[in-house]
Design a protein around this motif. Structure first.
Motif, PDB file in Angstrom:
ATOM      1  N   PHE A  53      94.481 169.277  37.645  1.00  0.00           N
ATOM      2  CA  PHE A  53      95.014 167.950  36.834  1.00  0.00           C
ATOM      3  C   PHE A  53      93.881 166.979  36.824  1.00  0.00           C
ATOM      4  O   PHE A  53      93.023 166.675  37.651  1.00  0.00           O
ATOM      5  CB  PHE A  53      96.102 167.253  37.856  1.00  0.00           C
ATOM      6  N   LEU A  54      93.653 166.439  35.335  1.00  0.00           N
ATOM      7  CA  LEU A  54      92.611 165.537  35.199  1.00  0.00           C
ATOM      8  C   LEU A  54      93.084 164.102  34.852  1.00  0.00           C
ATOM      9  O   LEU A  54      94.218 163.980  34.421  1.00  0.00           O
ATOM     10  CB  LEU A  54      91.741 166.225  34.293  1.00  0.00           C
ATOM     11  N   ILE A  55      92.058 163.226  35.051  1.00  0.00           N
ATOM     12  CA  ILE A  55      92.429 161.622  34.929  1.00  0.00           C
ATOM     13  C   ILE A  55      91.303 161.395  33.701  1.00  0.00           C
ATOM     14  O   ILE A  55      90.663 162.011  33.474  1.00  0.00           O
ATOM     15  CB  ILE A  55      92.192 161.017  36.222  1.00  0.00           C
ATOM     16  N   ASP A  56      91.824 160.318  33.195  1.00  0.00           N
ATOM     17  CA  ASP A  56      91.403 159.910  31.954  1.00  0.00           C
ATOM     18  C   ASP A  56      90.382 158.822  32.288  1.00  0.00           C
ATOM     19  O   ASP A  56      90.382 157.846  32.469  1.00  0.00           O
ATOM     20  CB  ASP A  56      92.468 159.039  30.943  1.00  0.00           C
ATOM     21  N   ASP A  57      89.289 159.579  32.697  1.00  0.00           N
ATOM     22  CA  ASP A  57      87.963 159.030  33.368  1.00  0.00           C
ATOM     23  C   ASP A  57      86.860 159.744  32.979  1.00  0.00           C
ATOM     24  O   ASP A  57      86.697 160.834  32.203  1.00  0.00           O
ATOM     25  CB  ASP A  57      88.273 158.685  34.686  1.00  0.00           C
ATOM     26  N   THR A  58      85.580 159.580  33.695  1.00  0.00           N
ATOM     27  CA  THR A  58      84.504 160.397  33.363  1.00  0.00           C
ATOM     28  C   THR A  58      84.443 161.717  34.103  1.00  0.00           C
ATOM     29  O   THR A  58      85.366 161.986  34.937  1.00  0.00           O
ATOM     30  CB  THR A  58      83.107 159.626  33.904  1.00  0.00           C
ATOM     31  N   ILE A  59      83.639 162.681  33.711  1.00  0.00           N
ATOM     32  CA  ILE A  59      83.394 163.862  34.412  1.00  0.00           C
ATOM     33  C   ILE A  59      83.180 163.848  35.495  1.00  0.00           C
ATOM     34  O   ILE A  59      83.602 164.318  36.401  1.00  0.00           O
ATOM     35  CB  ILE A  59      82.384 164.626  33.438  1.00  0.00           C
ATOM     36  N   ALA A  60      82.301 162.829  35.939  1.00  0.00           N
ATOM     37  CA  ALA A  60      81.956 162.570  37.533  1.00  0.00           C
ATOM     38  C   ALA A  60      83.036 162.270  38.315  1.00  0.00           C
ATOM     39  O   ALA A  60      83.253 162.690  39.225  1.00  0.00           O
ATOM     40  CB  ALA A  60      80.841 161.640  37.482  1.00  0.00           C
ATOM     41  N   ALA A  61      83.689 161.202  37.736  1.00  0.00           N
ATOM     42  CA  ALA A  61      84.999 160.747  38.457  1.00  0.00           C
ATOM     43  C   ALA A  61      86.017 161.856  38.770  1.00  0.00           C
ATOM     44  O   ALA A  61      86.687 161.786  39.911  1.00  0.00           O
ATOM     45  CB  ALA A  61      85.666 159.547  37.879  1.00  0.00           C
ATOM     46  N   GLN A  94      75.609 165.495  44.505  1.00  0.00           N
ATOM     47  CA  GLN A  94      76.455 166.514  44.856  1.00  0.00           C
ATOM     48  C   GLN A  94      77.302 166.933  43.729  1.00  0.00           C
ATOM     49  O   GLN A  94      77.617 168.011  43.716  1.00  0.00           O
ATOM     50  CB  GLN A  94      77.458 165.898  46.110  1.00  0.00           C
ATOM     51  N   VAL A  95      77.713 165.979  42.989  1.00  0.00           N
ATOM     52  CA  VAL A  95      78.283 166.227  41.547  1.00  0.00           C
ATOM     53  C   VAL A  95      77.649 167.179  40.899  1.00  0.00           C
ATOM     54  O   VAL A  95      78.161 168.221  40.283  1.00  0.00           O
ATOM     55  CB  VAL A  95      78.528 164.863  40.949  1.00  0.00           C
ATOM     56  N   LYS A  96      76.249 167.096  40.599  1.00  0.00           N
ATOM     57  CA  LYS A  96      75.779 167.919  39.827  1.00  0.00           C
ATOM     58  C   LYS A  96      75.531 169.529  40.600  1.00  0.00           C
ATOM     59  O   LYS A  96      75.446 170.212  39.807  1.00  0.00           O
ATOM     60  CB  LYS A  96      74.063 167.260  39.929  1.00  0.00           C
ATOM     61  N   LYS A  97      75.265 169.256  41.807  1.00  0.00           N
ATOM     62  CA  LYS A  97      74.977 170.453  42.545  1.00  0.00           C
ATOM     63  C   LYS A  97      76.502 171.312  42.321  1.00  0.00           C
ATOM     64  O   LYS A  97      76.324 172.593  42.036  1.00  0.00           O
ATOM     65  CB  LYS A  97      74.777 170.033  44.029  1.00  0.00           C
ATOM     66  N   VAL A  98      77.483 170.792  42.382  1.00  0.00           N
ATOM     67  CA  VAL A  98      78.845 171.531  42.349  1.00  0.00           C
ATOM     68  C   VAL A  98      79.236 172.101  40.740  1.00  0.00           C
ATOM     69  O   VAL A  98      79.622 173.016  40.669  1.00  0.00           O
ATOM     70  CB  VAL A  98      80.121 171.086  43.162  1.00  0.00           C
ATOM     71  N   ALA A  99      78.674 171.085  39.959  1.00  0.00           N
ATOM     72  CA  ALA A  99      78.865 171.527  38.546  1.00  0.00           C
ATOM     73  C   ALA A  99      77.924 172.637  38.260  1.00  0.00           C
ATOM     74  O   ALA A  99      78.311 173.594  37.333  1.00  0.00           O
ATOM     75  CB  ALA A  99      78.467 170.373  37.738  1.00  0.00           C
ATOM     76  N   ARG A 155      88.165 172.798  31.879  1.00  0.00           N
ATOM     77  CA  ARG A 155      89.171 172.065  32.832  1.00  0.00           C
ATOM     78  C   ARG A 155      89.102 172.836  34.217  1.00  0.00           C
ATOM     79  O   ARG A 155      89.096 172.131  34.928  1.00  0.00           O
ATOM     80  CB  ARG A 155      90.426 172.179  32.121  1.00  0.00           C
ATOM     81  N   GLN A 156      89.123 174.148  34.026  1.00  0.00           N
ATOM     82  CA  GLN A 156      89.076 174.870  35.254  1.00  0.00           C
ATOM     83  C   GLN A 156      87.969 175.110  36.078  1.00  0.00           C
ATOM     84  O   GLN A 156      88.017 174.886  37.401  1.00  0.00           O
ATOM     85  CB  GLN A 156      89.670 176.316  35.200  1.00  0.00           C
ATOM     86  N   ARG A 157      86.811 174.793  35.350  1.00  0.00           N
ATOM     87  CA  ARG A 157      85.337 174.990  35.998  1.00  0.00           C
ATOM     88  C   ARG A 157      85.304 173.401  36.670  1.00  0.00           C
ATOM     89  O   ARG A 157      84.717 173.091  37.788  1.00  0.00           O
ATOM     90  CB  ARG A 157      84.517 175.071  35.137  1.00  0.00           C
ATOM     91  N   ILE A 158      86.008 172.313  35.967  1.00  0.00           N
ATOM     92  CA  ILE A 158      85.942 171.122  36.804  1.00  0.00           C
ATOM     93  C   ILE A 158      86.860 171.097  38.003  1.00  0.00           C
ATOM     94  O   ILE A 158      86.379 170.577  39.213  1.00  0.00           O
ATOM     95  CB  ILE A 158      86.401 169.758  35.783  1.00  0.00           C
ATOM     96  N   GLY A 159      87.869 171.868  37.834  1.00  0.00           N
ATOM     97  CA  GLY A 159      88.805 172.186  39.074  1.00  0.00           C
ATOM     98  C   GLY A 159      87.728 172.902  40.439  1.00  0.00           C
ATOM     99  O   GLY A 159      87.935 172.445  41.451  1.00  0.00           O
ATOM    100  N   ILE A 160      87.097 173.841  39.867  1.00  0.00           N
ATOM    101  CA  ILE A 160      86.310 174.435  40.828  1.00  0.00           C
ATOM    102  C   ILE A 160      85.197 173.537  41.397  1.00  0.00           C
ATOM    103  O   ILE A 160      84.848 173.394  42.709  1.00  0.00           O
ATOM    104  CB  ILE A 160      85.421 175.683  40.322  1.00  0.00           C
ATOM    105  N   ALA A 161      84.376 172.668  40.568  1.00  0.00           N
ATOM    106  CA  ALA A 161      83.372 171.781  41.013  1.00  0.00           C
ATOM    107  C   ALA A 161      84.159 170.612  42.084  1.00  0.00           C
ATOM    108  O   ALA A 161      83.484 170.467  43.053  1.00  0.00           O
ATOM    109  CB  ALA A 161      82.905 171.036  39.690  1.00  0.00           C
ATOM    110  N   ARG A 162      85.208 170.343  41.699  1.00  0.00           N
ATOM    111  CA  ARG A 162      86.163 169.264  42.513  1.00  0.00           C
ATOM    112  C   ARG A 162      86.256 170.023  43.737  1.00  0.00           C
ATOM    113  O   ARG A 162      86.342 169.155  44.814  1.00  0.00           O
ATOM    114  CB  ARG A 162      87.294 169.057  41.746  1.00  0.00           C
TER     115      ARG A 162
END
Length: 239
Positions: A97-105, A120-125, A158-165
């Motif tokens: 589930f993604l929100i209408d915001d930045t990649i970092a958020a 940490q955001v960069k590391k997990v990305a 989107r799923q890779r954002i899910g993993i990073a999150r």
């Protein structure tokens, strides 16, 4: 007293676990026994209705066992420590589930803007094989707004954002619940390669009904109608 920190260092032990959904007479999980060693990658496979997702909901503490117990490193998981345990688990569903915001958020989901740890955001990305895409292909990098439900991204992104999150809070346990199900083979490869980087660093449970998704696991629990029918390896199951 809430036991502040339940960290998974040895294993998750499931003892005589049964679960019946409210208003139902049928047990979805039947006296299940399972041991999940820490820092291994475990697969759970079975047809729809075999009880795979129910087990995960029980491990996550979203459901309460009808009978039986779940221990993490000899701590019984109960009302007192469930919140502490949940803080140590990263969960990746079938669709992030993604929100209408930045990649970092979206990666630091639920964290106030001024409290986001960009290192940490960069590391997990990077771990999620997402950093080079963000830096090279998005005009504003991590500050790019991704649009309603991530409309500007592909399913795999989107799923890779899910993993990073899921990795942002440094969990001890990562659970993928059919997380690559809706993706094509090539995109699934990218995600499975991202997970390889975490192998033997944290405990990973991958639920799938495709055997190919489980090729890098240490062992696979084969579920059928609420019980573990067998414990096997990928090599044995493809024969």
């Amino acid at each position: 007293i809430e036991n502040r920190n339940i960290e998974l260092e040895k294993d998750i032990t499931i003892q005589n676990l049964s679960y019946t959904y409210p208003y139902s007479k049928t047990k979805v999980i039947k006296r299940l026994n399972m041991k999940i060693p820490a820092k291994q990658t475990i697969g759970i496979i079975g047809k729809s209705g075999s009880g795979k997702t129910t087990i995960i909901d029980l491990i996550l503490g979203l459901l309460k066992p009808s009978e039986g117990k779940i221990y993490v490193d000899n701590f019984l998981i109960d009302e007192d420590n469930i919140t502490s345990w949940q803080r140590n688990v990263g969960y990746i569903p079938q669709q992030t589930f993604l929100i209408d915001d930045t990649i970092a958020a979206n990666i630091a989901f639920g964290i106030k803007k001024e409290k986001i740890d960009f290192n940490q955001v960069k590391k997990v990305a990077r771990t999620a094989n997402l950093d080079s895409f963000i830096m090279n292909e998005l005009e504003n990098g991590y500050s790019t707004i991704i649009g309603e439900r991530g409309i500007r991204l592909s399913g795999g992104q989107r799923q890779r954002i899910g993993i990073a999150r899921a990795l942002y809070s440094n969990p001890n346990l990562l659970i993928l619940d059919e997380a690559t199900n809706a993706l094509d083979k090539k995109t699934e490869e990218v995600i499975l390669n991202a997970l390889k980087k975490l192998k033997s660093k944290i405990t990973i449970i991958i639920i799938s009904h495709h055997l190919s998704t489980l090729r890098d696991t240490n062992k696979i629990f084969v579920m059928e109608q609420g019980i573990v029918k067998s414990i096997s390896s990928y090599e044995r199951l493809i024969q």
